[in-house]
Design an enzyme around this catalytic site. Structure first.
Site, PDB file in Angstrom:
ATOM      1  CG  ASP A   1      -2.196   1.024   1.171  1.00 21.48           C
ATOM      2  OD1 ASP A   1      -3.215   0.520   0.867  1.00 21.48           O
ATOM      3  OD2 ASP A   1      -1.685   2.274   1.113  1.00 21.48           O
TER       4      ASP A   1
ATOM      5  CG  ASN B   1     -12.424  -0.726   3.999  1.00 19.77           C
ATOM      6  OD1 ASN B   1     -12.818  -0.927   4.870  1.00 19.77           O
ATOM      7  ND2 ASN B   1     -11.172  -0.177   3.603  1.00 19.77           N
TER       8      ASN B   1
ATOM      9  CG  HIS C   1      -8.616  -2.811  -2.437  1.00 21.43           C
ATOM     10  ND1 HIS C   1      -9.557  -2.054  -3.023  1.00 21.43           N
ATOM     11  CD2 HIS C   1      -8.516  -2.237  -1.131  1.00 21.43           C
ATOM     12  CE1 HIS C   1      -9.892  -0.951  -2.298  1.00 21.43           C
ATOM     13  NE2 HIS C   1      -9.023  -0.936  -1.412  1.00 21.43           N
TER      14      HIS C   1
END
Ligand code: AMP
Length: 119
Positions: free
Chosen positions: A35, A92, A105
């Site tokens: 990330d 999410n 993801h």
């Protein structure tokens, strides 16, 4: 909606190799990369090669993609040395969850004691 790729989707572009992002692991159906804004010492994203906007867009016919994602998440956690301390895998879906990139993801987080609780 599921589609092969979307040209204006950043994660489609990363998965296709167009962005030159370093992949730390791959499976048939997913790529894994770090990330950009890590929330933990290890923060890896597991991203399907095929475009789904979010979890709700994966139907029963595509259920195998979810198994592949979680298996790769577990493999990455092991390879990143997270099995002793443990790790978290989350996705999410939608605004209340804080989804900012509209390509499915899974976050793999670990390397420190994560905050308890789910909300
Ligand atoms: P979410 O809020 O669940 O949609 O998570 C999106 C994540 O993607 C965030 O943690 C971002 O830091 C991360 N992100 C966005 N763009 C990139 C990029 N180009 N490379 C790596 N991570 C990214």
């Amino acid at each position: 909606m599921a589609s092969a790729t979307e040209s204006d989707c950043i994660f489609c572009r990363i998965a296709s190799g167009e962005m030159g992002t370093e992949l730390i692991a791959e499976s048939d159906q997913h790529v894994a990369f770090r990330d950009l804004s890590p929330q933990a010492p290890v923060h890896v994203l597991i991203v399907p090669r095929q475009h789904y906007a979010s979890l709700r867009d994966v139907g029963p016919d595509d259920a195998g993609v979810l198994a592949d994602a979680l298996l790769l998440a577990s493999r990455v956690a092991g390879e990143q040395g997270l099995y002793d301390g443990g790790y978290r895998v989350i996705t999410n879906d939608g605004p209340d969850a804080g989804q900012t990139v509209h390509h499915l993801h899974f976050h793999v987080l670990g390397g420190k004691e994560l905050r308890a609780g789910l909300g």
